[in-house]
Write an enzyme that holds these catalytic residues in place. Structure first.
Site, PDB file in Angstrom:
ATOM      1  N   TRP A 108       0.820  -1.336  -0.024  1.00 48.59           N
ATOM      2  CA  TRP A 108      -0.082   0.050   0.092  1.00 48.59           C
ATOM      3  C   TRP A 108       0.738   1.207   0.042  1.00 48.59           C
ATOM      4  O   TRP A 108       0.571   2.157  -0.394  1.00 48.59           O
ATOM      5  CB  TRP A 108      -0.691  -0.091   1.165  1.00 48.59           C
ATOM      6  CG  TRP A 108      -0.388  -0.330   2.520  1.00 48.59           C
ATOM      7  CD1 TRP A 108      -0.256  -1.243   3.238  1.00 48.59           C
ATOM      8  CD2 TRP A 108       0.504   0.778   3.425  1.00 48.59           C
ATOM      9  NE1 TRP A 108       0.680  -1.358   4.557  1.00 48.59           N
ATOM     10  CE2 TRP A 108       0.914   0.208   4.264  1.00 48.59           C
ATOM     11  CE3 TRP A 108       0.692   2.158   3.255  1.00 48.59           C
ATOM     12  CZ2 TRP A 108       1.703   0.664   5.206  1.00 48.59           C
ATOM     13  CZ3 TRP A 108       1.555   2.691   4.099  1.00 48.59           C
ATOM     14  CH2 TRP A 108       2.113   2.043   5.131  1.00 48.59           C
ATOM     15  N   ARG A 141       7.052  -1.488 -11.055  1.00 50.59           N
ATOM     16  CA  ARG A 141       8.286  -2.200 -10.848  1.00 50.59           C
ATOM     17  C   ARG A 141       8.080  -3.820 -11.108  1.00 50.59           C
ATOM     18  O   ARG A 141       8.973  -4.465 -11.285  1.00 50.59           O
ATOM     19  CB  ARG A 141       8.865  -1.848  -9.362  1.00 50.59           C
ATOM     20  CG  ARG A 141      10.153  -2.294  -9.319  1.00 50.59           C
ATOM     21  CD  ARG A 141      10.948  -1.585  -8.029  1.00 50.59           C
ATOM     22  NE  ARG A 141      10.666  -2.055  -6.753  1.00 50.59           N
ATOM     23  CZ  ARG A 141      11.128  -1.799  -5.680  1.00 50.59           C
ATOM     24  NH1 ARG A 141      11.594  -0.543  -5.523  1.00 50.59           N
ATOM     25  NH2 ARG A 141      10.777  -2.317  -4.338  1.00 50.59           N
ATOM     26  N   LYS A 146      -2.554  -8.434  -7.745  1.00 51.62           N
ATOM     27  CA  LYS A 146      -3.345  -7.997  -6.503  1.00 51.62           C
ATOM     28  C   LYS A 146      -2.756  -6.835  -5.565  1.00 51.62           C
ATOM     29  O   LYS A 146      -1.832  -6.916  -5.014  1.00 51.62           O
ATOM     30  CB  LYS A 146      -3.350  -9.319  -5.570  1.00 51.62           C
ATOM     31  CG  LYS A 146      -4.562  -9.181  -4.358  1.00 51.62           C
ATOM     32  CD  LYS A 146      -4.237  -9.914  -3.313  1.00 51.62           C
ATOM     33  CE  LYS A 146      -3.066  -9.653  -2.537  1.00 51.62           C
ATOM     34  NZ  LYS A 146      -3.545  -8.076  -1.866  1.00 51.62           N
ATOM     35  N   PRO A 147      -3.529  -5.639  -5.876  1.00 52.77           N
ATOM     36  CA  PRO A 147      -3.015  -4.539  -5.254  1.00 52.77           C
ATOM     37  C   PRO A 147      -3.535  -4.611  -3.583  1.00 52.77           C
ATOM     38  O   PRO A 147      -4.266  -5.341  -3.411  1.00 52.77           O
ATOM     39  CB  PRO A 147      -3.670  -3.384  -5.983  1.00 52.77           C
ATOM     40  CG  PRO A 147      -4.921  -4.038  -6.327  1.00 52.77           C
ATOM     41  CD  PRO A 147      -4.412  -5.398  -6.816  1.00 52.77           C
ATOM     42  N   ALA A 148      -2.780  -3.969  -2.995  1.00 57.73           N
ATOM     43  CA  ALA A 148      -3.102  -3.685  -1.505  1.00 57.73           C
ATOM     44  C   ALA A 148      -4.493  -3.068  -1.381  1.00 57.73           C
ATOM     45  O   ALA A 148      -4.760  -2.154  -2.101  1.00 57.73           O
ATOM     46  CB  ALA A 148      -2.241  -2.822  -0.666  1.00 57.73           C
ATOM     47  N   GLY A 203       6.391  -6.699   0.606  1.00 57.79           N
ATOM     48  CA  GLY A 203       5.585  -6.730   1.871  1.00 57.79           C
ATOM     49  C   GLY A 203       6.383  -6.896   2.959  1.00 57.79           C
ATOM     50  O   GLY A 203       7.661  -6.923   3.106  1.00 57.79           O
ATOM     51  N   SER A 204       5.670  -7.329   4.242  1.00 55.68           N
ATOM     52  CA  SER A 204       6.558  -7.710   5.299  1.00 55.68           C
ATOM     53  C   SER A 204       7.083  -8.955   5.263  1.00 55.68           C
ATOM     54  O   SER A 204       6.653  -9.911   4.321  1.00 55.68           O
ATOM     55  CB  SER A 204       5.629  -7.812   6.753  1.00 55.68           C
ATOM     56  OG  SER A 204       4.672  -8.882   6.352  1.00 55.68           O
ATOM     57  N   GLU A 208      10.606  -8.818  -1.925  1.00 58.75           N
ATOM     58  CA  GLU A 208      11.122  -7.635  -1.187  1.00 58.75           C
ATOM     59  C   GLU A 208      10.364  -7.473   0.011  1.00 58.75           C
ATOM     60  O   GLU A 208       9.406  -6.959   0.134  1.00 58.75           O
ATOM     61  CB  GLU A 208      10.999  -6.593  -2.573  1.00 58.75           C
ATOM     62  CG  GLU A 208      11.572  -5.398  -2.217  1.00 58.75           C
ATOM     63  CD  GLU A 208      11.184  -4.494  -1.209  1.00 58.75           C
ATOM     64  OE1 GLU A 208      11.305  -4.260  -0.016  1.00 58.75           O
ATOM     65  OE2 GLU A 208      10.271  -3.465  -1.631  1.00 58.75           O
ATOM     66  N   LEU A 209      11.254  -7.784   1.032  1.00 61.61           N
ATOM     67  CA  LEU A 209      10.423  -7.997   2.312  1.00 61.61           C
ATOM     68  C   LEU A 209      10.982  -6.554   3.409  1.00 61.61           C
ATOM     69  O   LEU A 209      11.468  -5.665   2.694  1.00 61.61           O
ATOM     70  CB  LEU A 209      10.768  -9.234   3.026  1.00 61.61           C
ATOM     71  CG  LEU A 209      10.403 -10.299   1.906  1.00 61.61           C
ATOM     72  CD1 LEU A 209      10.920 -11.778   2.711  1.00 61.61           C
ATOM     73  CD2 LEU A 209       9.030 -10.418   1.712  1.00 61.61           C
ATOM     74  N   ARG A 238      10.671  10.431   4.329  1.00 64.34           N
ATOM     75  CA  ARG A 238       9.731  10.369   3.153  1.00 64.34           C
ATOM     76  C   ARG A 238       8.660   9.279   3.236  1.00 64.34           C
ATOM     77  O   ARG A 238       8.878   8.142   3.835  1.00 64.34           O
ATOM     78  CB  ARG A 238      10.744   9.746   1.867  1.00 64.34           C
ATOM     79  CG  ARG A 238      10.068   9.679   0.535  1.00 64.34           C
ATOM     80  CD  ARG A 238      11.448   9.474  -0.511  1.00 64.34           C
ATOM     81  NE  ARG A 238      12.052   8.154  -0.100  1.00 64.34           N
ATOM     82  CZ  ARG A 238      11.638   7.153  -1.034  1.00 64.34           C
ATOM     83  NH1 ARG A 238      11.063   7.224  -1.987  1.00 64.34           N
ATOM     84  NH2 ARG A 238      12.384   5.932  -0.820  1.00 64.34           N
ATOM     85  N   CYS A 263      10.081   0.448   3.469  1.00 64.20           N
ATOM     86  CA  CYS A 263      11.107  -0.717   3.615  1.00 64.20           C
ATOM     87  C   CYS A 263      12.505   0.064   3.648  1.00 64.20           C
ATOM     88  O   CYS A 263      13.433  -0.442   4.542  1.00 64.20           O
ATOM     89  CB  CYS A 263      10.901  -1.620   2.771  1.00 64.20           C
ATOM     90  SG  CYS A 263      11.217  -1.152   1.002  1.00 64.20           S
ATOM     91  N   GLU A 294      10.944  -3.023  12.401  1.00 68.02           N
ATOM     92  CA  GLU A 294      10.701  -2.050  11.510  1.00 68.02           C
ATOM     93  C   GLU A 294       9.509  -0.987  12.117  1.00 68.02           C
ATOM     94  O   GLU A 294       8.525  -1.251  12.327  1.00 68.02           O
ATOM     95  CB  GLU A 294      10.128  -2.827  10.144  1.00 68.02           C
ATOM     96  CG  GLU A 294      10.293  -1.868   8.957  1.00 68.02           C
ATOM     97  CD  GLU A 294      10.098  -2.420   7.784  1.00 68.02           C
ATOM     98  OE1 GLU A 294      10.483  -1.964   6.819  1.00 68.02           O
ATOM     99  OE2 GLU A 294       9.688  -3.463   7.664  1.00 68.02           O
TER     100      GLU A 294
END
Length: 491
Positions: free
Chosen positions: A160, A169, A184-186, A238-239, A260-261, A288, A294, A394
């Site tokens: 999101w 990307r 599948k978007p957030a 995501g996470s 990409e976590l 930012r 992330c 995080e």
């Protein structure tokens, strides 16, 4: 996609599923609400895909795969180039839409549109630059021919926090490589991705090549798609926790995966650093997107000789941050994405203080903000113990957590004391030290005297539990390709 100043940005955005080249409602007409994080007000109701809708999208991607893989690299390139032009033509509309559903200031949204569009332009070029190999076998008995082909239908799950850039990307290299996709978007920010795919369709996207299934039930939709033997690739941002689950679900099908976590980025400032540049970099790397990135600096490590001066300058700069709705003039820090985010970041600050951290700048919101908005003013903490949650987890919010170090070895040890390794930042004028840090810091990316590392032409990604694979750069398209080898005997 069209709009006017008198209409809300969401009024012109698509809100249906996009399957086999058609906008359609979800099964049973189900919808879910997308809200403005600055006010809590409903922006739109979006089609809520069911597991059956997800499989229908995969059916469309599978049906289109063979024909799309057979298209020429130039045809794919030209489609992406037309889409790049369309995105830039609609830059203001996309930025306003992104601010409405995600909350970031308009200037940041506009910058994301430009950044996201660069992935489309970059992979438009990469589509025609896919190489191979033709060599003589060492024994002289024949020739070695190596080529690349599309990996096949892909499932792309986007987060999101960067709803345009994370979509481009993944979608752009898939298209460039000759792959079809289900996106599948957030559920918190689906509108920008839907708007982008609308522009892609207007640019001439063949039906079924890209399909979009927003849903409020991510796991329910994802599980049958991941279990389907026709799927060949998963890309997720995501996470780390969710990434682990998706990797387990991908194991049975031996899916090609890109992950990409989460990050835990250290930000190192040495005694010889240019403090003006270091402070600018700190604010950029931390605030930012409200710290909801992330790549956000998570732990500030400052050498003892400049710690006091650096801290004073940072506190003064953070005092000047203007919190407010992203669309309001002068706002430099928008709301967090939802109430749960505010609660979690507040808990991290409280835990740090309870463990002995000093509060140098406490959160103080301006008057006049909506009581239903998810605002949190920036916080600066000093002497943060390494046991504090804010140091180990995080943050994903506007909290600057600082502690000092004595020498380079201690700084590197503290920086590497994490199971994550996405990005590190370091500020020093010593060229030799800079080279050493690039080699010693355990992360996939390093910002040396820079508070930003993202670039469409560079391979974005991490090591350790921060992920697998790379997005962007020459390596980005390889994530969507399989290598083929043929031996041609000498006649």
């Amino acid at each position: 996609m069209s709009g006017s100043p008198s209409r809300p940005p969401s009024a012109s955005a698509p809100t249906q599923l996009f399957v086999a080249g058609q906008w359609r409602d979800a099964t049973g007409g189900r919808t879910f609400a997308v809200e403005d994080p600055a006010t809590g007000e409903e922006l739109a109701r979006v089609a809520d895909a069911s597991p059956e809708d997800g499989l229908a999208a995969l059916d469309a991607a599978v049906a289109a795969q063979e024909a799309w893989a057979a298209t020429s690299p130039l045809e794919r390139s030209e489609l992406l180039r037309r889409t790049f032009d369309a995105v830039m033509d609609h830059r203001d509309e996309l930025a306003a839409l992104m601010t409405a559903e995600m909350g970031k200031p308009l200037a940041e949204s506009a910058a994301e549109v430009t950044y996201g569009a660069e992935y489309v332009r970059w992979f438009a070029g990469e589509a025609t630059r896919v190489g191979g190999r033709y060599d003589t076998a060492p024994e002289g008995t024949g020739r070695i021919l190596v080529g690349r082909r599309p990996v096949g239908p892909c499932y792309l799950i986007t987060p999101w926090n960067f709803p345009l850039a994370m979509a481009t990307r993944k979608i752009a290299p898939a298209i460039a490589a000759g792959c079809t996709a289900v996106v599948k978007p957030a559920s918190l920010t689906p509108l920008t991705t839907l708007a982008f795919v609308g522009l892609l369709a207007e640019a001439g996207l063949p039906e079924g090549v890209v399909n979009v299934v927003p849903t409020s039930s991510s796991s329910a939709v994802s599980e049958p798609i991941l279990a389907d033997p026709r799927l060949r690739k998963l890309s997720f941002t995501g996470s780390t926790e969710v990434g682990r689950t998706l990797l387990r679900q991908s194991a049975d099908g031996i899916l090609r995966t890109s992950m990409e976590l989460g990050g835990d980025a250290p930000f190192l400032v040495f005694n010889d650093a240019d403090l003006d540049a270091a402070v600018d970099g700190a604010l950029l790397a931390k605030l930012r997107n409200g710290g909801q990135a992330c790549t956000a600096a998570n732990r500030f490590l400052v050498q003892e000789g400049v710690a006091e001066e650096f801290t004073l300058r940072v506190v003064e700069r953070v005092r000047q941050v203007r919190v407010g709705p992203g669309a309001a003039p002068g706002t430099t820090l928008g709301p967090l994405i939802d109430a749960a985010a505010v609660e979690r970041v507040t808990e991290l600050v409280d835990d740090a203080v309870a463990r002995g951290a000093r509060v140098l700048l406490a959160p103080e919101l301006p008057s006049g903000l909506s009581p239903d908005g998810h605002f949190l003013a920036p916080v600066v903490l000093a002497d943060v113990p390494v046991e504090a949650r804010v140091w180990r987890e995080e943050i994903f919010g506007p909290v600057l957590a600082l502690r000092t170090f004595a020498d380079e070895d201690e700084a590197v040890a503290l920086a590497n004391d994490t199971d994550r390794g996405l990005v590190s930042y370091a500020f020093t004028r010593d060229l030799a030290r800079g080279h050493r840090l690039v080699e010693r810091l355990e992360s996939g990316m390093v910002g040396l005297n820079s508070g930003i590392v993202s670039n469409a032409a560079a391979p974005f990604g991490g090591i350790k539990t921060s992920g697998l694979g790379r997005e962007g750069g020459e390596l980005g398209i390889e994530e969507y390709q399989s290598v083929t080898y043929a031996f041609l005997p000498r006649s």
